[in-house]
Scaffold this motif. Sequence first.
Motif, PDB file in Angstrom:
ATOM      1  N   TYR A  77       0.821  -1.209   0.000  1.00  0.00           N
ATOM      2  CA  TYR A  77       0.000   0.000   0.000  1.00  0.00           C
ATOM      3  C   TYR A  77       0.855   1.258   0.000  1.00  0.00           C
ATOM      4  O   TYR A  77       1.730   1.431   0.835  1.00  0.00           O
ATOM      5  CB  TYR A  77      -0.922  -0.008   1.214  1.00  0.00           C
ATOM      6  N   GLU A  78       0.567   2.129  -0.926  1.00  0.00           N
ATOM      7  CA  GLU A  78       1.333   3.367  -1.095  1.00  0.00           C
ATOM      8  C   GLU A  78       0.701   4.506  -0.320  1.00  0.00           C
ATOM      9  O   GLU A  78      -0.501   4.733  -0.380  1.00  0.00           O
ATOM     10  CB  GLU A  78       1.381   3.719  -2.580  1.00  0.00           C
ATOM     11  N   ILE A 181       9.720  15.231   6.817  1.00  0.00           N
ATOM     12  CA  ILE A 181       9.986  14.061   5.972  1.00  0.00           C
ATOM     13  C   ILE A 181       9.618  14.414   4.531  1.00  0.00           C
ATOM     14  O   ILE A 181       8.538  14.954   4.289  1.00  0.00           O
ATOM     15  CB  ILE A 181       9.160  12.845   6.447  1.00  0.00           C
ATOM     16  N   PRO A 182      10.488  14.161   3.574  1.00  0.00           N
ATOM     17  CA  PRO A 182      10.165  14.464   2.174  1.00  0.00           C
ATOM     18  C   PRO A 182       8.926  13.695   1.719  1.00  0.00           C
ATOM     19  O   PRO A 182       8.865  12.472   1.847  1.00  0.00           O
ATOM     20  CB  PRO A 182      11.413  13.988   1.420  1.00  0.00           C
ATOM     21  N   ILE A 183       7.942  14.401   1.200  1.00  0.00           N
ATOM     22  CA  ILE A 183       6.697  13.763   0.772  1.00  0.00           C
ATOM     23  C   ILE A 183       6.432  13.984  -0.714  1.00  0.00           C
ATOM     24  O   ILE A 183       5.311  13.821  -1.181  1.00  0.00           O
ATOM     25  CB  ILE A 183       5.511  14.288   1.608  1.00  0.00           C
ATOM     26  N   ASP A 184       7.483  14.340  -1.448  1.00  0.00           N
ATOM     27  CA  ASP A 184       7.310  14.553  -2.883  1.00  0.00           C
ATOM     28  C   ASP A 184       7.203  13.241  -3.647  1.00  0.00           C
ATOM     29  O   ASP A 184       6.766  13.218  -4.797  1.00  0.00           O
ATOM     30  CB  ASP A 184       8.466  15.388  -3.442  1.00  0.00           C
ATOM     31  N   LYS A 185       7.592  12.130  -2.992  1.00  0.00           N
ATOM     32  CA  LYS A 185       7.477  10.813  -3.601  1.00  0.00           C
ATOM     33  C   LYS A 185       6.749   9.886  -2.626  1.00  0.00           C
ATOM     34  O   LYS A 185       6.734  10.132  -1.424  1.00  0.00           O
ATOM     35  CB  LYS A 185       8.871  10.250  -3.921  1.00  0.00           C
ATOM     36  N   PRO A 186       6.148   8.794  -3.137  1.00  0.00           N
ATOM     37  CA  PRO A 186       5.376   7.900  -2.274  1.00  0.00           C
ATOM     38  C   PRO A 186       6.226   7.287  -1.160  1.00  0.00           C
ATOM     39  O   PRO A 186       7.423   7.072  -1.303  1.00  0.00           O
ATOM     40  CB  PRO A 186       4.884   6.811  -3.237  1.00  0.00           C
ATOM     41  N   LEU A 187       5.559   7.003  -0.045  1.00  0.00           N
ATOM     42  CA  LEU A 187       6.153   6.288   1.075  1.00  0.00           C
ATOM     43  C   LEU A 187       5.358   5.003   1.309  1.00  0.00           C
ATOM     44  O   LEU A 187       4.216   4.879   0.866  1.00  0.00           O
ATOM     45  CB  LEU A 187       6.129   7.155   2.337  1.00  0.00           C
ATOM     46  N   PHE A 188       5.981   4.058   2.029  1.00  0.00           N
ATOM     47  CA  PHE A 188       5.332   2.788   2.289  1.00  0.00           C
ATOM     48  C   PHE A 188       5.560   2.388   3.751  1.00  0.00           C
ATOM     49  O   PHE A 188       6.659   2.559   4.271  1.00  0.00           O
ATOM     50  CB  PHE A 188       5.904   1.690   1.384  1.00  0.00           C
ATOM     51  N   PRO A 189       4.544   1.830   4.428  1.00  0.00           N
ATOM     52  CA  PRO A 189       4.782   1.269   5.766  1.00  0.00           C
ATOM     53  C   PRO A 189       5.856   0.197   5.697  1.00  0.00           C
ATOM     54  O   PRO A 189       5.903  -0.588   4.737  1.00  0.00           O
ATOM     55  CB  PRO A 189       3.423   0.659   6.133  1.00  0.00           C
ATOM     56  N   ALA A 190       6.742   0.158   6.696  1.00  0.00           N
ATOM     57  CA  ALA A 190       7.856  -0.795   6.671  1.00  0.00           C
ATOM     58  C   ALA A 190       8.125  -1.334   8.071  1.00  0.00           C
ATOM     59  O   ALA A 190       7.883  -0.653   9.069  1.00  0.00           O
ATOM     60  CB  ALA A 190       9.115  -0.123   6.121  1.00  0.00           C
ATOM     61  N   VAL A 191       8.638  -2.565   8.115  1.00  0.00           N
ATOM     62  CA  VAL A 191       8.976  -3.222   9.371  1.00  0.00           C
ATOM     63  C   VAL A 191      10.291  -3.966   9.205  1.00  0.00           C
ATOM     64  O   VAL A 191      10.534  -4.578   8.158  1.00  0.00           O
ATOM     65  CB  VAL A 191       7.885  -4.229   9.801  1.00  0.00           C
ATOM     66  N   PHE A 192      11.153  -3.921  10.237  1.00  0.00           N
ATOM     67  CA  PHE A 192      12.398  -4.680  10.258  1.00  0.00           C
ATOM     68  C   PHE A 192      12.378  -5.653  11.431  1.00  0.00           C
ATOM     69  O   PHE A 192      12.004  -5.275  12.540  1.00  0.00           O
ATOM     70  CB  PHE A 192      13.606  -3.751  10.411  1.00  0.00           C
ATOM     71  N   LEU A 193      12.791  -6.885  11.184  1.00  0.00           N
ATOM     72  CA  LEU A 193      12.895  -7.903  12.229  1.00  0.00           C
ATOM     73  C   LEU A 193      14.343  -8.371  12.333  1.00  0.00           C
ATOM     74  O   LEU A 193      15.113  -8.232  11.386  1.00  0.00           O
ATOM     75  CB  LEU A 193      11.983  -9.095  11.910  1.00  0.00           C
ATOM     76  N   TYR A 194      14.682  -8.968  13.476  1.00  0.00           N
ATOM     77  CA  TYR A 194      16.075  -9.363  13.711  1.00  0.00           C
ATOM     78  C   TYR A 194      16.253 -10.877  13.851  1.00  0.00           C
ATOM     79  O   TYR A 194      17.062 -11.478  13.167  1.00  0.00           O
ATOM     80  CB  TYR A 194      16.604  -8.672  14.968  1.00  0.00           C
ATOM     81  N   TYR A 195      15.502 -11.505  14.743  1.00  0.00           N
ATOM     82  CA  TYR A 195      15.702 -12.929  15.015  1.00  0.00           C
ATOM     83  C   TYR A 195      14.762 -13.812  14.189  1.00  0.00           C
ATOM     84  O   TYR A 195      13.644 -13.412  13.851  1.00  0.00           O
ATOM     85  CB  TYR A 195      15.458 -13.224  16.502  1.00  0.00           C
ATOM     86  N   LYS A 196      15.232 -15.010  13.886  1.00  0.00           N
ATOM     87  CA  LYS A 196      14.421 -16.007  13.190  1.00  0.00           C
ATOM     88  C   LYS A 196      13.136 -16.271  13.996  1.00  0.00           C
ATOM     89  O   LYS A 196      13.170 -16.358  15.209  1.00  0.00           O
ATOM     90  CB  LYS A 196      15.189 -17.309  13.010  1.00  0.00           C
TER      91      LYS A 196
END
Length: 205
Positions: A77-78, A181-196
Amino acid sequence: YNLSNKIKIKFSPKNNELDKFIQKINLFGKIYKSHYSFKECPTNINEDRKYSVSGEIKNILTKTGTNSSVMGAICEYELNSSQEEYKWKIKFLKSKTKEILVGVAPVGFDVNKSRYDTCGWYLYCRYSQPSLYSGPPHNYTAKETNLSQVKDEVVVVMNMKKGTLKFIINKEDKGDSYTNIPIDKPLFPAVFLYYKDDSVEISEI
């Protein structure tokens, strides 16, 4: 026509007709309110960054890579300026140490190459006092915040008119963590995980 097939339909009812409208639509089957779905894992991704996407609307993200290292995934989702504010929740389904980052990634983000500390704007949830990591123009590395320790979920609010990003923890809204935050281009929700096997669920609120 195979009625078992799932189709996506967007409706825009008037506010005073919404309850009646939903009751009628429910007659045809289950309604999925969230439109936040994680992108599938690229086939050429590095072994330690592999992940799986599950859930009926692909809103559950789980790290499957065997090595303990940070991997990221973004949503389909953009977020763009056609809507003033976006709001979603990240719920921790499984996590050893809450080494999880949540936030937004720019349109050029590559989950196989890009790093959270050079591309995007995030909250790192691990410690008793969460910190900020981001790429330009902020370039934050473990910047301190006034936010409380995360229990099991974070609400993320992105304002596309003002270019602000805030995180609501334990129902506490302490204002914007990021501005300009620059909003001239689309952004996307993001998540980072560490452990398996660490896993999160994203939902619209």
